[in-house]
Design a protein around this motif. Structure first.
Motif, mmCIF file in Angstrom:
data_model
loop_
_atom_site.group_PDB
_atom_site.id
_atom_site.type_symbol
_atom_site.label_atom_id
_atom_site.label_comp_id
_atom_site.label_asym_id
_atom_site.label_seq_id
_atom_site.Cartn_x
_atom_site.Cartn_y
_atom_site.Cartn_z
ATOM 1 N N VAL A 19 0.876 -1.177 0.000
ATOM 2 C CA VAL A 19 0.000 0.000 0.000
ATOM 3 C C VAL A 19 0.908 1.219 0.000
ATOM 4 C CG1 VAL A 19 -1.533 1.400 1.414
ATOM 5 C CG2 VAL A 19 -2.032 -1.008 1.073
ATOM 6 N N ALA A 20 0.700 2.075 -0.994
ATOM 7 C CA ALA A 20 1.501 3.293 -1.112
ATOM 8 C C ALA A 20 0.978 4.330 -0.125
ATOM 9 C CB ALA A 20 1.425 3.836 -2.533
ATOM 10 N N ILE A 21 1.801 4.723 0.820
ATOM 11 C CA ILE A 21 1.298 5.645 1.846
ATOM 12 C C ILE A 21 1.535 7.108 1.494
ATOM 13 C CG2 ILE A 21 1.560 3.901 3.640
ATOM 14 C CD1 ILE A 21 3.940 5.486 4.692
ATOM 15 N N ASP A 22 2.181 7.371 0.360
ATOM 16 C CA ASP A 22 2.386 8.760 -0.065
ATOM 17 C C ASP A 22 1.651 9.083 -1.358
ATOM 18 O OD1 ASP A 22 4.122 9.744 2.021
ATOM 19 O OD2 ASP A 22 5.685 8.449 1.204
ATOM 20 N N LYS A 23 0.841 8.156 -1.845
ATOM 21 C CA LYS A 23 0.107 8.407 -3.082
ATOM 22 C C LYS A 23 -1.155 9.211 -2.779
ATOM 23 C CE LYS A 23 -2.027 6.193 -7.074
ATOM 24 N NZ LYS A 23 -2.281 4.928 -7.792
ATOM 25 N N ARG A 38 8.449 5.737 7.871
ATOM 26 C CA ARG A 38 8.204 4.376 7.416
ATOM 27 C C ARG A 38 8.066 4.296 5.881
ATOM 28 N NH1 ARG A 38 4.363 0.676 8.489
ATOM 29 N NH2 ARG A 38 4.809 0.078 6.362
ATOM 30 N N PRO A 39 8.439 3.140 5.303
ATOM 31 C CA PRO A 39 8.227 2.923 3.867
ATOM 32 C C PRO A 39 6.791 2.467 3.613
ATOM 33 C CG PRO A 39 9.317 1.026 4.816
ATOM 34 C CD PRO A 39 9.177 2.037 5.922
ATOM 35 N N ASP A 40 6.496 2.134 2.370
ATOM 36 C CA ASP A 40 5.174 1.609 2.035
ATOM 37 C C ASP A 40 4.894 0.331 2.824
ATOM 38 O OD1 ASP A 40 4.790 3.683 0.306
ATOM 39 O OD2 ASP A 40 5.184 2.549 -1.520
ATOM 40 N N TRP A 41 3.625 0.042 3.012
ATOM 41 C CA TRP A 41 3.177 -1.073 3.851
ATOM 42 C C TRP A 41 3.131 -2.361 3.021
ATOM 43 C CZ3 TRP A 41 -2.259 -1.053 6.690
ATOM 44 C CH2 TRP A 41 -2.304 -2.129 7.596
ATOM 45 N N VAL A 42 3.923 -3.360 3.443
ATOM 46 C CA VAL A 42 3.904 -4.671 2.783
ATOM 47 C C VAL A 42 2.717 -5.469 3.328
ATOM 48 C CG1 VAL A 42 5.242 -6.717 2.178
ATOM 49 C CG2 VAL A 42 6.423 -4.615 2.820
ATOM 50 N N LEU A 43 1.749 -5.785 2.478
ATOM 51 C CA LEU A 43 0.542 -6.474 2.939
ATOM 52 C C LEU A 43 0.565 -7.982 2.740
ATOM 53 C CD1 LEU A 43 -2.495 -4.266 1.834
ATOM 54 C CD2 LEU A 43 -1.249 -4.268 3.991
ATOM 55 N N SER A 44 1.376 -8.466 1.811
ATOM 56 C CA SER A 44 1.271 -9.874 1.413
ATOM 57 C C SER A 44 2.168 -10.787 2.235
ATOM 58 C CB SER A 44 1.618 -10.020 -0.066
ATOM 59 O OG SER A 44 2.815 -9.323 -0.373
ATOM 60 N N ARG A 45 1.652 -11.999 2.470
ATOM 61 C CA ARG A 45 2.407 -13.057 3.128
ATOM 62 C C ARG A 45 2.217 -14.337 2.315
ATOM 63 N NH1 ARG A 45 3.783 -9.111 4.966
ATOM 64 N NH2 ARG A 45 4.025 -8.442 7.140
ATOM 65 N N GLN A 46 3.286 -15.106 2.235
ATOM 66 C CA GLN A 46 3.238 -16.311 1.412
ATOM 67 C C GLN A 46 2.872 -17.511 2.281
ATOM 68 O OE1 GLN A 46 5.787 -13.819 1.115
ATOM 69 N NE2 GLN A 46 4.326 -13.091 -0.405
ATOM 70 N N ARG A 47 1.678 -17.422 2.843
ATOM 71 C CA ARG A 47 1.219 -18.460 3.758
ATOM 72 C C ARG A 47 -0.195 -18.902 3.389
ATOM 73 N NH1 ARG A 47 5.415 -20.638 5.865
ATOM 74 N NH2 ARG A 47 4.046 -21.593 7.417
#
Length: 975
Positions: free
Chosen positions: A456-460, A503-512
């Motif tokens: 998720v882009a937090i600066d867009k 903080r950088p953009d939010w990583v939402l995905s998990r490979q689970r």
């Protein structure tokens, strides 16, 4: 006339009567009160009270995978004290407990069970596997619910919220799809924290730092070419042509992914020549090396160079025009993999604090490196697999592990060190112990790994009609922090602000497998940068949400689901279904939507009055909830945030099972009862780390006993009290009016303290009042009149009226803390079938009870009394007297105002002496004094007369009345 010593008047005095035991027996008795509260429905009955302003404390969900530890107890008790105090101050304080149910810890447990049976998770149907995870979570929810309730925590326990409920999963997916719709979701390939053991990306909140020993290497990069046409022609600098630039790194395994060398133009660099080196040094005499001037000595020392000389300074403009060869260029068996140039690039992140002044840059394996890669358009590499091994076809190193499945270091680091040495690129090597990121679940080291993930882009800028507090998620979050949220303590604001700011953009995905899937589809053949790469369709989203609502998120994994939701809208064959699952922090960050917004006992505006968790949640739940809500609501989902510290042992050490210094809540409850644990919380400053252990708990138990004795005195002396006995405050003696003044003062302080969540301050004030103002002063003085005055005497009735007033306030003021004990106290007086102190509000205390002038007068009286009691204690210690009633001291008072105050009342009664003389005469030399109370001296004298056989006062008139051996007061009381 002598007293009749045989007279027995014990049955004529009003001795305390109560069934309230001195010994609490809390461990055995508390479960009965829990059962009673459930039976009479206390929580639901409170909800029936009309016209109250709601107060919503939203529960941060604990993870459903084990027994509670002392940190859980601290957290839930604090929450309970907030909820109960707000309720008793007139709010409708609702509390819906919840649990975090998805995620890696549960999935990991099920995988362990599979491995024990010789099964492979990947060979099992994913829906069946998810059902196993669900059952595991359900089991632990039941266990933890029982453990939380045992702490005396009130709430909607029969209907908690669970992130794995079908409605919750539907809402989580819907909240995610809002990011799909508003365009802030994108797929990017960038380095993220990656756990090779768990084979998934991790969020910052899932990382903890531990000491770790890493390899360190100093590596030569040799020039490959010099520019032919430049303002400064490097061809004239033959010394630079033959010089190597040296980098330093603690991750040798990243060398195969090197794509550049970074330097900082503000650093002063020099060209150094090796003059002399140790026999075991890899440095060669005459070798030329470029280093930051500040670091040259430390680098040469590491390389075992015994003598070196600086030839000249190297201007930054000369460095930035150079190209280097990768250290593995031309390596045997390399198959041309590393036959490329490595540019020199300028970066502000480079410092001369440590290392060499040059930074090895692998864009696939670090955030700074990645940002430099974007800026200078460096190629990304994909050499590292999900299991922490190099890709199988990587020359020389293929298949070697960086971190193995057991969490231990693989062969990759050592293999690279050997290869660098063989290439003549290794200048020096060593090891360093430093703080390194680990997974908080597997406890294994993690790596930065480049892999396609969803962000998720937090600066867009977002065109979603919610720009009141900013048009980007970051701006909205920072504005919420600064303008909309109250922080307790204020340091929490600064901490979260700095985290959100950087903080950088939010990583939402998990490979689970166990979680809510990323409910989106990507177009076949499209690139992530294409506008139509992600399918954005409101009707598709609605179908997904409806399916989850009906059957849960498992339906995403059922064959044909893609076709079902896409059919008739787009061609299903043109879209790929995403099977990554959402970061569990997105789950818990979305709880405001399906709890605060959707439940009937939620919040009208979907915003909580308070979020309350430990300080680690600034990077966890507070953080993710803020980001999630700012993307979908436009603002933070809370108005207040309270943070508490961690629990430590008595020595201030972190608790560890291996050390054996843990304190389990169940063990404390078994020995002392839950109220002692609650009292420990109330007596502690929760804004810092809290210590607990056997000695601390003994001290807490001692405070509890003293407070219990105060309540027992109240109960014993209120036996048979009725409204007919009550005396109006205006008709009461000054001593009673002073107690009412103290109650009025305390009422404001208690309410202010509870409103500010200052439980330590509230308890300290109440404890001091109960043990000093009441037990040591008021009770001590009034015991005589309560026991010996006639039943209808004004003084006795006034005292009992005040005890009743005190009783109602102390029980309700302390009920949020000592939930079991105050219920016991209340039921000893009011044992009705549906009676409970927890159904009450704190009684209003009339402001007219405040009497500052009286309080000032009594401050002087108390000071004088303290000098008298001090003088009597000296005589008691010397065994001159056995009790204060044997004394008739002479009190010398220099201050005319204090003397006048003392003469306006029966000061002997206040000092519990049989007689007392007040005088303004100067105190004689032998008078007893206290250093901090000049002007008051006490001369001891014995009381004259005989001892009254009923009240034990020594008075001249004892034995001269109708009833043998009595004083006038007792004779009259007997009739």
């Amino acid at each position: 006339m002598c007293a009749d010593v045989t007279a027995d008047y014990s049955n004529t005095v009003f001795l305390p009567e109560t069934e309230f035991p001195m010994r609490a027996g809390l461990p055995a008795r508390e479960p009965d009160w829990l059962a009673r509260w459930e039976q009479i429905g206390v929580y639901d009955r409170l909800r029936e009270k009309q016209g109250r302003v709601p107060f919503i404390l939203h529960d941060g969900p604990p993870y459903a995978n084990g027994h509670l530890h002392i940190g859980h107890a601290l957290n839930k008790i604090l929450k309970d004290m907030v909820v109960r105090s707000q309720q008793m101050m007139g709010r409708d304080a609702r509390y819906v407990p919840g649990w975090d149910c998805h995620g890696l810890p549960i999935e990991w447990k099920i995988e362990e069970q599979y491995r024990a049976k010789g099964l492979n998770k990947d060979d099992v149907n994913v829906v069946a596997f998810r059902q196993e995870c669900r059952k595991f979570a359900e089991g632990w929810i039941d266990v933890q619910r029982s453990e939380f309730k045992r702490l005396g925590v009130t709430g909607k326990w029969e209907k908690p919220y669970l992130t794995m409920d079908y409605h919750a999963e539907a809402v989580i997916a819907d909240e995610f799809m809002k990011f799909v719709t508003n365009g802030s979701l994108y797929q990017g390939s960038k380095p993220v924290m990656w756990s090779p053991v768990e084979k998934t990306a991790l969020a910052e909140a899932e990382i903890e730092y531990h000491d770790h020993t890493s390899h360190t290497i100093w590596v030569r990069f040799k020039p490959h070419s010099v520019p032919q046409t430049n303002d400064i022609d490097l061809r004239t600098h033959e010394d630079l042509r033959n010089a190597a630039v040296v980098i330093w790194t603690t991750t040798p395994w990243t060398i195969p992914q090197n794509r550049a060398i970074a330097f900082n133009p503000t650093i002063e660099y020099g060209l150094y020549e090796v003059v002399e080196a140790a026999d075991n040094s890899t440095a060669k005499v005459g070798e030329l090396i470029v280093l930051a001037n500040k670091l040259a000595e430390s680098v040469m020392s590491a390389a075992k160079v015994t003598q070196f000389a600086k030839r000249r300074d190297v201007p930054a403009i000369q460095l930035e025009q150079m190209n280097f060869s990768h250290p593995y260029r031309g390596i045997e068996g390399g198959n041309g993999e590393w036959d490329y140039n490595v540019p020199m690039i300028a970066g502000d992140h480079v410092t001369d604090d440590a290392g060499t002044g040059f930074v090895h840059t692998a864009p696939s394996h670090g955030d700074d490196d990645y940002q430099m890669g974007l800026k200078f358009q460096l190629p990304m590499t994909y050499n590292v697999e999900a299991d922490g091994s190099y890709r199988a076809d990587l020359p020389l190193f293929g298949g070697q592990f960086i971190i193995g499945a057991d969490g231990k270091e693989g062969a990759a680091n050592v293999s690279n060190i050997k290869a660098l040495h063989a290439q003549g690129a290794l200048l020096a090597k060593g090891k360093v112990k430093h703080s390194y990121p680990h997974s908080w679940r597997s406890k294994a080291p993690v790596i930065y790994r480049n892999t396609p993930q969803w962000f998720v882009a937090i600066d867009k800028p977002l065109d979603d009609g919610m720009s009141t507090y900013g048009d980007t998620i970051r701006k909205r979050a920072l504005n919420s922090i600064n303008q909309l949220v109250t922080w307790t303590p204020i340091a929490g604001r600064n901490r979260l602000h700095s985290m959100i700011e950087a903080r950088p953009d939010w990583v939402l995905s998990r490979q689970r497998a166990w979680g809510v899937p990323l409910t989106c589809f990507t177009k076949v053949g499209a690139k992530p940068t294409d506008a139509d790469f992600i399918l954005r369709n409101a009707e598709v989203n609605a179908r997904i949400k409806a399916a989850f609502e009906a059957d849960g998120a498992d339906v995403w994994y059922v064959q044909g689901f893609k076709e079902k939701v896409l059919q008739g809208i787009v061609d299903p064959s043109q879209y790929n279904q995403v099977f990554d699952v959402l970061d569990v922090w997105f789950d818990s960050g979305s709880t405001h939507a399906f709890v605060l917004r959707d439940r009937e006992d939620g919040s009208a505006d979907g915003i909580a009055d308070l979020y309350l968790e430990g300080t680690d949640q600034h990077r966890g739940w507070f953080h993710s909830s803020m980001l999630q809500a700012c993307g979908t609501k436009g603002r933070a989902p809370y108005r207040g945030v309270l943070t508490h510290g961690f629990t430590l042992d008595e020595k201030g050490m972190k608790m560890s099972k291996s050390i054996g210094n843990t304190v389990a809540p169940e063990e404390v409850i078994k020995e002392y009862g839950a109220d002692i644990l609650r009292l420990w919380v109330a007596q502690s400053d929760y804004t810092v780390d809290l210590r607990i252990g056997k000695e601390i708990l003994k001290g807490v138990a001692d405070s509890y006993r003293r407070l219990r004795n105060t309540m027992r005195f109240l109960l014993g002396n209120l036996a048979g009290f009725t409204d007919a006995e009550k005396v109006a405050p205006a008709d009461m003696p000054e001593l009673e009016q002073w107690v009412l003044h103290r109650l009025a003062e305390l009422d404001g302080e208690v309410r202010k303290g509870y409103a500010a969540y200052d439980f330590q301050g509230v308890f300290q004030k109440l404890f001091t009042f109960a043990t000093t103002d009441l037990s040591a002063i008021y009770f001590d003085i009034r015991k005589d009149c309560l026991y010996c005055d006639p039943a209808d005497a004004l003084r006795r009735r006034a005292a009992r009226t005040v005890l009743d007033i005190v009783f109602h306030r102390l029980t309700t003021w302390l009920a949020p803390v000592l939930v079991f004990t105050m219920e016991e106290v209340w039921l000893c007086r009011f044992p009705g079938e549906g009676s409970s102190v927890h159904l009450l509000d704190m009684p209003e205390t009339p402001a007219e009870w405040l009497n500052p002038a009286l309080a000032a007068k009594w401050e002087g009286i108390r000071v004088a009394r303290r000098v008298v009691t001090g003088a009597l204690e000296v005589q008691r210690t010397a065994k001159v007297i056995g009790a204060s009633l044997e004394a008739a001291p002479v009190v010398h008072v220099a201050d005319t105002a204090i003397l006048s105050a003392l003469k306006s009342l029966d000061f002997a009664e206040l000092c519990i002496t049989s007689d007392l003389q007040l005088t303004a005469d100067p105190e004689p030399a032998e008078a007893f004094r206290l250093p901090d109370t000049p002007g008051i001296g006490v001369v001891f004298e014995r009381a004259m007369g005989e001892k009254c056989q009923r009240c034990w006062r020594i008075l001249p008139d004892v034995g001269s009345h109708k009833h043998p051996g009595t004083c006038q007061r007792c004779n009259d009381a007997l009739g």
